[in-house]
Write an enzyme that holds these catalytic residues in place. Structure first.
Site, PDB file in Angstrom:
ATOM      1  CD  GLU A 115      -3.218   5.573   6.582  1.00  0.00           C
ATOM      2  OE1 GLU A 115      -3.203   5.641   5.341  1.00  0.00           O
ATOM      3  OE2 GLU A 115      -2.284   5.074   7.246  1.00  0.00           O
ATOM      4  CD  GLU A 149      -3.812  -2.506   7.234  1.00  0.00           C
ATOM      5  OE1 GLU A 149      -2.709  -2.778   6.766  1.00  0.00           O
ATOM      6  OE2 GLU A 149      -4.384  -1.437   7.010  1.00  0.00           O
ATOM      7  N   GLY A 194       1.988   2.294  10.638  1.00  0.00           N
ATOM      8  CA  GLY A 194       2.925   3.403  10.477  1.00  0.00           C
ATOM      9  C   GLY A 194       3.588   3.843  11.761  1.00  0.00           C
ATOM     10  CB  SER A 244       4.765  -1.667  11.975  1.00  0.00           C
ATOM     11  OG  SER A 244       4.338  -0.324  12.136  1.00  0.00           O
ATOM     12  CG  ASN A 262      -1.703   1.267   1.385  1.00  0.00           C
ATOM     13  OD1 ASN A 262      -1.841   2.022   0.425  1.00  0.00           O
ATOM     14  ND2 ASN A 262      -2.246   1.513   2.569  1.00  0.00           N
ATOM     15  CD1 TRP A 263       3.611   1.221  -3.039  1.00  0.00           C
ATOM     16  CD2 TRP A 263       3.475   2.519  -4.869  1.00  0.00           C
ATOM     17  NE1 TRP A 263       4.364   0.629  -4.029  1.00  0.00           N
ATOM     18  CE2 TRP A 263       4.300   1.403  -5.154  1.00  0.00           C
ATOM     19  CE3 TRP A 263       3.247   3.462  -5.869  1.00  0.00           C
ATOM     20  CZ2 TRP A 263       4.888   1.217  -6.411  1.00  0.00           C
ATOM     21  CZ3 TRP A 263       3.828   3.278  -7.119  1.00  0.00           C
ATOM     22  CH2 TRP A 263       4.646   2.164  -7.375  1.00  0.00           C
ATOM     23  CE  LYS A 264       0.373   3.624   4.927  1.00  0.00           C
ATOM     24  NZ  LYS A 264      -0.062   3.764   6.287  1.00  0.00           N
ATOM     25  CG  HIS A 303      -5.982   1.968   5.001  1.00  0.00           C
ATOM     26  ND1 HIS A 303      -5.570   2.884   5.938  1.00  0.00           N
ATOM     27  CD2 HIS A 303      -4.935   1.127   4.815  1.00  0.00           C
ATOM     28  CE1 HIS A 303      -4.325   2.618   6.295  1.00  0.00           C
ATOM     29  NE2 HIS A 303      -3.916   1.546   5.631  1.00  0.00           N
TER      30      HIS A 303
HETATM   31  C1  PEP Z   1      -0.973   0.180   5.815  1.00  0.00           C
HETATM   32  O1  PEP Z   1      -0.952   1.327   5.408  1.00  0.00           O
HETATM   33  O2  PEP Z   1      -1.900  -0.566   5.473  1.00  0.00           O
HETATM   34  C2  PEP Z   1       0.094  -0.277   6.692  1.00  0.00           C
HETATM   35  C3  PEP Z   1       0.014  -1.472   7.213  1.00  0.00           C
HETATM   36  O3  PEP Z   1       1.122   0.606   6.903  1.00  0.00           O
HETATM   37  P1  PEP Z   1       2.524   0.282   7.642  1.00  0.00           P
HETATM   38  O4  PEP Z   1       3.023  -1.016   7.063  1.00  0.00           O
HETATM   39  O5  PEP Z   1       3.393   1.437   7.273  1.00  0.00           O
HETATM   40  O6  PEP Z   1       2.249   0.177   9.090  1.00  0.00           O
END
Ligand code: PEP
Length: 262
Positions: free
Chosen positions: A107, A176, A182, A220, A10-12, A105
């Site tokens: 976010e 998640e 993050g 993470s 997931n590049w966001k 997600h």
């Molecule tokens: C995500 O954005 O779905 C995610 C898991 O981010 P990160 O790996 O940076 O925690």
């Protein structure tokens, strides 16, 4: 059932034409060549997808052509077309070769107020267009500390099951924990497995074909912790944010998924 692992980056909201090209080329070059030993083809050990910002779908579609990488998006409209300024429909994503789309997600739930019902409708819109929704669920730190983890993830998944009924075996779920995204703070393999088992049981109760559904862990996940997370019986892959922007790290996570599948 031995489900094929899925590693989805997931590049966001990151990237540029130049940076994307370098990143995708490095990932493609680092994948094992087809026929390079047993299970060496990434396709035989793990599926890998890149979920990119919508404006870069066309670019990344052409970069992953003739590779084992699949393309994904990060959000989709609940609407098919019309006066919805700024929205992107599932049919549009499909035209650019998207095989997956992330929905719900944290976010988007947090910053854009997406509700369980909207997430369920987004999953429905994706499925109707032949795109696999990666449905994200997860609790906040406050919810975990209040002992509500199970209730929260079950409520989020129940909404998607309710709306998508018999198609539910076509989705991917991503657990998640919000406190792990993050932050560099990862759920322990045992903590993650515990929640994955709850979600697996919920899917099992909802569908006779639940064993097809992959449940990814996200939060993470990195090159150092991927192997122990992916070794858990109900962790079928990873949704990777930060580490998917570094080709070496992402390739190590893919290698860990392939090793776990071997
Ligand atoms: C995500 O954005 O779905 C995610 C898991 O981010 P990160 O790996 O940076 O925690």
């Amino acid at each position: 059932m031995n489900r094929k692992k899925l590693i989805a980056g997931n590049w966001k909201m990151n990237g540029s034409l130049q940076a994307n090209e370098a990143l995708v080329r490095a990932v493609v070059a680092g994948l094992p060549a087809a026929g390079e030993g047993a299970g060496a083809n990434v396709g035989s050990g793990a599926d890998v997808a890149l979920c990119v910002p919508a404006p870069y779908l066309a670019q990344v579609q052409s970069l992953v052509q003739a590779s084992a990488l699949d393309l994904g998006a990060q959000d989709v409209s609940v609407h098919a077309s019309g006066a919805y300024t700024g929205e992107v429909s599932a049919a549009m994503l499909r035209e650019f070769g998207a095989r997956y789309v992330i929905v719900g997600h944290s976010e988007r739930r947090q910053y854009h107020g997406e509700t369980d019902a909207q997430v369920a409708d987004k999953a429905k819109a994706a499925l109707a267009a032949g795109i696999t929704p990666i449905v994200c669920v997860g609790e906040t730190l406050a919810e975990r500390e209040a002992g509500q983890t199970e209730a929260v993830v079950k409520r989020q998944l129940a909404a998607v099951i309710h709306v998508n009924g018999h198609c539910i075996s076509e989705i991917v779920v991503a657990y998640e924990p919000v406190w792990a995204i993050g932050t560099g703070r990862t759920a322990t393999p045992e903590q993650a497995q515990q929640v994955h088992a709850v979600l697996r049981a919920q899917l099992h109760a909802a569908s006779t074909r639940d064993d097809r559904v992959r449940i990814l862990y996200g939060g993470s996940m990195n090159a150092a912790n991927a192997a122990s997370l992916l070794a858990q019986p109900d962790i079928d892959g990873g949704l990777i944010g930060g580490a998917s922007l570094k080709s070496a790290d992402f390739l190590q996570i893919i290698a860990a998924a392939r090793a776990a599948a071997a």
